[in-house]
Enzyme design. Sequence first.
Site, PDB file in Angstrom:
ATOM      1  N   HIS A  81       0.858  -1.174   0.000  1.00  0.00           N
ATOM      2  CA  HIS A  81       0.000   0.000   0.000  1.00  0.00           C
ATOM      3  C   HIS A  81       0.899   1.231   0.000  1.00  0.00           C
ATOM      4  O   HIS A  81       1.674   1.435   0.948  1.00  0.00           O
ATOM      5  CB  HIS A  81      -0.881   0.027   1.252  1.00  0.00           C
ATOM      6  CG  HIS A  81      -1.966  -1.010   1.256  1.00  0.00           C
ATOM      7  ND1 HIS A  81      -1.738  -2.346   1.008  1.00  0.00           N
ATOM      8  CD2 HIS A  81      -3.298  -0.905   1.506  1.00  0.00           C
ATOM      9  CE1 HIS A  81      -2.879  -3.012   1.098  1.00  0.00           C
ATOM     10  NE2 HIS A  81      -3.837  -2.158   1.389  1.00  0.00           N
ATOM     11  N   GLU A  84      -0.933   6.625  -0.921  1.00  0.00           N
ATOM     12  CA  GLU A  84      -2.274   6.915  -0.398  1.00  0.00           C
ATOM     13  C   GLU A  84      -2.176   8.083   0.583  1.00  0.00           C
ATOM     14  O   GLU A  84      -2.723   9.160   0.357  1.00  0.00           O
ATOM     15  CB  GLU A  84      -2.858   5.678   0.284  1.00  0.00           C
ATOM     16  CG  GLU A  84      -4.266   5.887   0.818  1.00  0.00           C
ATOM     17  CD  GLU A  84      -4.780   4.671   1.576  1.00  0.00           C
ATOM     18  OE1 GLU A  84      -5.996   4.589   1.746  1.00  0.00           O
ATOM     19  OE2 GLU A  84      -3.965   3.823   2.005  1.00  0.00           O
ATOM     20  N   ASP A 162     -10.742  -2.989  -1.385  1.00  0.00           N
ATOM     21  CA  ASP A 162      -9.961  -2.720  -0.185  1.00  0.00           C
ATOM     22  C   ASP A 162     -10.428  -3.683   0.904  1.00  0.00           C
ATOM     23  O   ASP A 162     -10.047  -4.839   0.903  1.00  0.00           O
ATOM     24  CB  ASP A 162     -10.056  -1.266   0.260  1.00  0.00           C
ATOM     25  CG  ASP A 162      -8.921  -0.882   1.210  1.00  0.00           C
ATOM     26  OD1 ASP A 162      -8.064  -1.739   1.507  1.00  0.00           O
ATOM     27  OD2 ASP A 162      -8.872   0.273   1.660  1.00  0.00           O
TER      28      ASP A 162
END
Length: 212
Positions: A81, A84, A162
């Site tokens: 990830h 973001e 997600d």
Amino acid sequence: EALIEGVNLGRKKFNTSINLMGILSRTFGVEHCQSELNALLAFKDDLVAIDLDGDEYNFPGTLFESHFKQVQDAGLNVSVHAGEAAGPESVWHAIKTLGATRIGHGVATIEDEKLMSYMVNNNIAIESCLTSNFQTGTVPNLSQHPLKGFLDCGIKACLNTDDPAVQGIEIKHEYEIAQQVLKLSDKDISQLQKNAIDVCFLSDNDKKALFK
């Protein structure tokens, strides 16, 4: 161990295929992630990849380089990830240092044309999560999500939920948003689906079977 046992029982009972990824929750810190990784690597033959999620801003990828050196040494795929809560530099680090071939969210990638070109040329995917990115404030408005830009430049972007339990959605919902809010064409939607198969952690033969 219990989860893997349960999945194996499900495979047999329902005659379906399931692949598992382990996730390191960086929000809980470096030592906690090492404990998680130790447990995951004890069952590495039952996994296809290791992912890094959680608080990207306060726990940057630089803290977990030794963890992902172990992941790479174990021969597992890497998904991270990034981009973001932090900028393009986080995505660069995830790819170049942690070994990621898939980037979760990756919204900030749109800010760096050189990064986008690199991802296209090196087949690095973006797992786009529209609803999640809106709920976390990563994009102020769903219509401003960069997914269309990723597709237009040739990045292997695909749609993801997600965490369905947290977001309160299923994958169908994300495709509806992509069509109705982002105004993606039928060709774009088809490309998202093709990309998802192309970048999944499966053998070439398994991917070909899914295209049939």
